[in-house]
Write an enzyme that holds these catalytic residues in place. Structure first.
Site, PDB file in Angstrom:
ATOM      1  CG  HIS A  34      -2.642  -1.103   1.163  1.00 19.38           C
ATOM      2  ND1 HIS A  34      -2.641  -0.780   0.702  1.00 19.38           N
ATOM      3  CD2 HIS A  34      -2.716  -2.364   1.181  1.00 19.38           C
ATOM      4  CE1 HIS A  34      -4.595  -1.911   0.058  1.00 19.38           C
ATOM      5  NE2 HIS A  34      -3.360  -2.655   0.645  1.00 19.38           N
ATOM      6  CB  THR A  35       4.292   2.131  -0.106  1.00 21.56           C
ATOM      7  OG1 THR A  35       4.843   0.288  -0.923  1.00 21.56           O
ATOM      8  CG2 THR A  35       4.437   1.788   1.110  1.00 21.56           C
ATOM      9  N   GLY A 124      -3.666 -12.957  -4.824  1.00 20.32           N
ATOM     10  CA  GLY A 124      -2.603 -11.313  -4.521  1.00 20.32           C
ATOM     11  C   GLY A 124      -1.931 -11.405  -5.319  1.00 20.32           C
ATOM     12  CG  LEU A 125      -0.465 -14.588  -5.647  1.00 18.54           C
ATOM     13  CD1 LEU A 125       0.097 -16.028  -6.109  1.00 18.54           C
ATOM     14  CD2 LEU A 125       0.799 -13.722  -4.739  1.00 18.54           C
ATOM     15  CB  SER A 127      -3.938 -13.481 -11.976  1.00 16.02           C
ATOM     16  OG  SER A 127      -5.318 -13.470 -11.703  1.00 16.02           O
ATOM     17  CG  ASP A 172       0.220  -5.719  -8.740  1.00 15.95           C
ATOM     18  OD1 ASP A 172       0.878  -5.507  -7.491  1.00 15.95           O
ATOM     19  OD2 ASP A 172      -1.392  -5.800  -8.664  1.00 15.95           O
ATOM     20  CE1 TYR A 224      -5.158  -1.499  -3.102  1.00 16.28           C
ATOM     21  CE2 TYR A 224      -6.051  -0.040  -4.663  1.00 16.28           C
ATOM     22  CZ  TYR A 224      -5.369  -0.754  -4.575  1.00 16.28           C
ATOM     23  OH  TYR A 224      -3.607  -0.345  -5.074  1.00 16.28           O
TER      24      TYR A 224
HETATM   25  P1  ADP Z   1      -5.506 -10.527  -8.987  1.00 16.66           P
HETATM   26  O1  ADP Z   1      -4.477  -9.847  -9.719  1.00 16.66           O
HETATM   27  O2  ADP Z   1      -4.759 -10.751  -7.557  1.00 16.66           O
HETATM   28  O3  ADP Z   1      -4.803 -12.238  -9.409  1.00 16.66           O
HETATM   29  P2  ADP Z   1      -7.746  -9.765  -9.129  1.00 16.66           P
HETATM   30  O4  ADP Z   1      -9.723  -9.735  -8.767  1.00 16.66           O
HETATM   31  O5  ADP Z   1      -7.246  -7.885  -9.736  1.00 16.66           O
HETATM   32  O6  ADP Z   1      -6.216 -10.734  -8.643  1.00 16.66           O
HETATM   33  O7  ADP Z   1      -7.553 -10.035 -10.900  1.00 16.66           O
HETATM   34  C1  ADP Z   1      -8.712 -11.694 -11.669  1.00 16.66           C
HETATM   35  C2  ADP Z   1      -9.362 -11.140 -12.237  1.00 16.66           C
HETATM   36  O8  ADP Z   1      -8.114 -11.248 -14.140  1.00 16.66           O
HETATM   37  C3  ADP Z   1      -9.533 -12.465 -12.706  1.00 16.66           C
HETATM   38  O9  ADP Z   1     -11.434 -13.096 -11.687  1.00 16.66           O
HETATM   39  C4  ADP Z   1     -10.480 -12.748 -13.923  1.00 16.66           C
HETATM   40  O10 ADP Z   1     -11.602 -11.680 -14.364  1.00 16.66           O
HETATM   41  C5  ADP Z   1      -9.051 -11.778 -14.376  1.00 16.66           C
HETATM   42  N1  ADP Z   1      -8.224 -13.111 -14.931  1.00 16.66           N
HETATM   43  C6  ADP Z   1      -6.651 -13.448 -14.494  1.00 16.66           C
HETATM   44  N2  ADP Z   1      -5.797 -14.145 -14.827  1.00 16.66           N
HETATM   45  C7  ADP Z   1      -7.181 -14.840 -16.030  1.00 16.66           C
HETATM   46  C8  ADP Z   1      -7.056 -16.222 -17.207  1.00 16.66           C
HETATM   47  N3  ADP Z   1      -6.021 -16.712 -16.885  1.00 16.66           N
HETATM   48  N4  ADP Z   1      -8.188 -16.703 -18.292  1.00 16.66           N
HETATM   49  C9  ADP Z   1      -9.116 -14.937 -18.220  1.00 16.66           C
HETATM   50  N5  ADP Z   1      -9.205 -13.969 -16.669  1.00 16.66           N
HETATM   51  C10 ADP Z   1      -8.078 -13.867 -16.127  1.00 16.66           C
HETATM   52 MG    MG Z   2      -4.841  -7.488  -9.941  1.00 20.14          MG
END
Ligand code: ADP
Ligand code: MG
Length: 383
Positions: A34-35, A124-125, A127, A172, A224
């Site tokens: 959170h920085t 939280g990784l 994606s 990120d 957040y």
């Molecule tokens: P984080 O970034 O921490 O994993 P977020 O809520 O920011 O969590 O992002 C997750 C969202 O990103 C999922 O709900 C989906 O909509 C999208 N997402 C991530 N990876 C994929 C993937 N391989 N295929 C489809 N959607 C994805």
């Molecule tokens: Mg995210």
């Protein structure tokens, strides 16, 4: 999944071979939570887990998007539909990057894309950043845009901020585009200058465990935004551009000047957290990664007590890991679930992982996913 497997999957979906295959990783942040939206410091590593994409440019400006983790269907978008608010679901993340590129003046056309990611979602990784950044690097290569890693990360951040509507900071996406294998990235999110620090935990007999709690509480997004606006309000009341401009020496006077305990607590977290990042950098430069342990645990206490973004599950992982011999542990990511990192001696890794899993079973929680984090390469072309 190998580049060949991605190429085959792409061909099965679209009937032709792709122009190439790219990857962009998820990340864990060692310290500095959170920085990033306070112009402060962060210290992420890229994970071996990545979003991979097979991409073929189209002669028109349509986008066709398919994900192995999606609902099975191909999302098809005309250029007109690629605008903020018009795209539903997961396709917002990749489509947002194409929008951000066009909005920045790059006249890029359409593409067919097949994604396959092993970054756990909502853990939280990051994606979401991985999914965005893989599109950014693929477009940069295929359209010969000549954009640098920082620019690509910032475009991906803009996609998430404006197109997806998540007010995240830049960590990120910059971690996904800029991190290097075997290194942690000390990033100043104000100047966007990065210093790549060697991180060889194995040589020090250490391991970094990641525990994905597999929970994400509903209040995460609202909380957040609330924390972020609280930080901005505190900086404004203190007459500062951002909380980054307050150092530990000025903290006591600043706390006296703030009108309520909520703003004081947010401020205390950000100031002490920036100092913890600097202490972690010192430890790494001194070749003493074990010294990160207490810094992590102090960071968790600050997130739990001052910033108030931890939850029962992440607190349980931290307490159990430390009691089982971890040198330190903390929640990582935005909070209210997600993942915890724990620094452990190699010899204790299995014991710590087993203790955490047993504690989750005893508490009636689902079995967490535990893995060892290795500092991997940022976004790149695979084939
Ligand atoms: P984080 O970034 O921490 O994993 P977020 O809520 O920011 O969590 O992002 C997750 C969202 O990103 C999922 O709900 C989906 O909509 C999208 N997402 C991530 N990876 C994929 C993937 N391989 N295929 C489809 N959607 C994805
Ligand atoms: Mg995210």
């Amino acid at each position: 999944m190998t580049p060949n497997e991605l190429t085959e999957a792409f061909t099965a979906v679209y009937g032709e071979a792709p122009d190439g295959v790219w990857a962009a990783p998820g990340r864990v942040n060692l310290i500095g939570e959170h920085t990033d939206y306070n112009d402060g410091f962060v210290l992420p590593i890229a994970l071996p887990h990545a979003a991979r994409a097979a991409v073929r440019l189209r002669a028109d400006d349509r986008l066709r998007l398919h994900s192995a983790q999606g609902d099975g269907g191909v999302v098809e978008l005309t250029a007109d539909q690629v605008r903020p608010g018009a795209v539903p679901g997961w396709a917002r993340y990749p489509a947002g990057v194409v929008w951000a590129l066009r909005d920045a003046g790059h006249p890029v056309g359409g593409a067919d894309i097949h994604f396959d990611s092993d970054v756990p979602t909502g853990a939280g990784l990051s994606s979401s950043a991985a999914l965005e950044c893989v599109v950014a690097v693929a477009y940069n290569d295929l359209w010969d845009l000549g954009l640098g890693r920082v620019e690509l990360g910032l475009l991906a951040q803009r996609a998430e901020n404006v197109f997806v509507g998540v007010p995240c900071g830049a960590m990120d996406q910059l971690a996904s585009t800029c991190c290097e294998a075997g290194r942690a990235m000390f990033l100043d999110t104000r100047t966007l200058t990065a210093r790549q620090l060697p991180v060889d935990l194995a040589a020090a007999g250490l391991r970094l465990l990641v525990v994905d709690t597999r929970v994400k509480h509903d209040l995460a997004d609202g909380a957040y935004a609330e924390r972020r606006s609280g930080c901005e309000k505190a900086a404004g009341l203190l007459g500062l551009p951002a909380l980054r401009d307050l150092g530990p020496a000025g903290l006591p006077a600043a706390l006296d000047a703030l009108p309520d305990e909520g703003l004081r607590a947010l401020t205390r977290h950000v100031v002490t957290e920036n100092a913890r990042v600097e202490a972690a950098v010192e430890a790494m430069l001194a070749g003493d990664p074990a010294a990160l342990g207490p810094i992590l645990t102090a960071g968790h206490a600050s997130l739990r007590d001052d910033f108030r973004v931890s939850c029962d599950e992440t607190d349980l992982v931290v307490e159990t890991a430390v009691a089982a011999g971890a040198l330190g542990a903390r929640m990582t990511g935005g909070g209210f679930g997600g993942s915890v990192i724990a620094l452990v001696a190699e010899a204790d890794a299995e014991h710590v992982a087993a203790a955490v899993t047993a504690a989750f079973t005893a508490a009636g929680y689902a079995t967490p996913r535990v893995f060892t984090a290795l500092a991997a390469q940022g976004a790149r072309r695979l084939a």
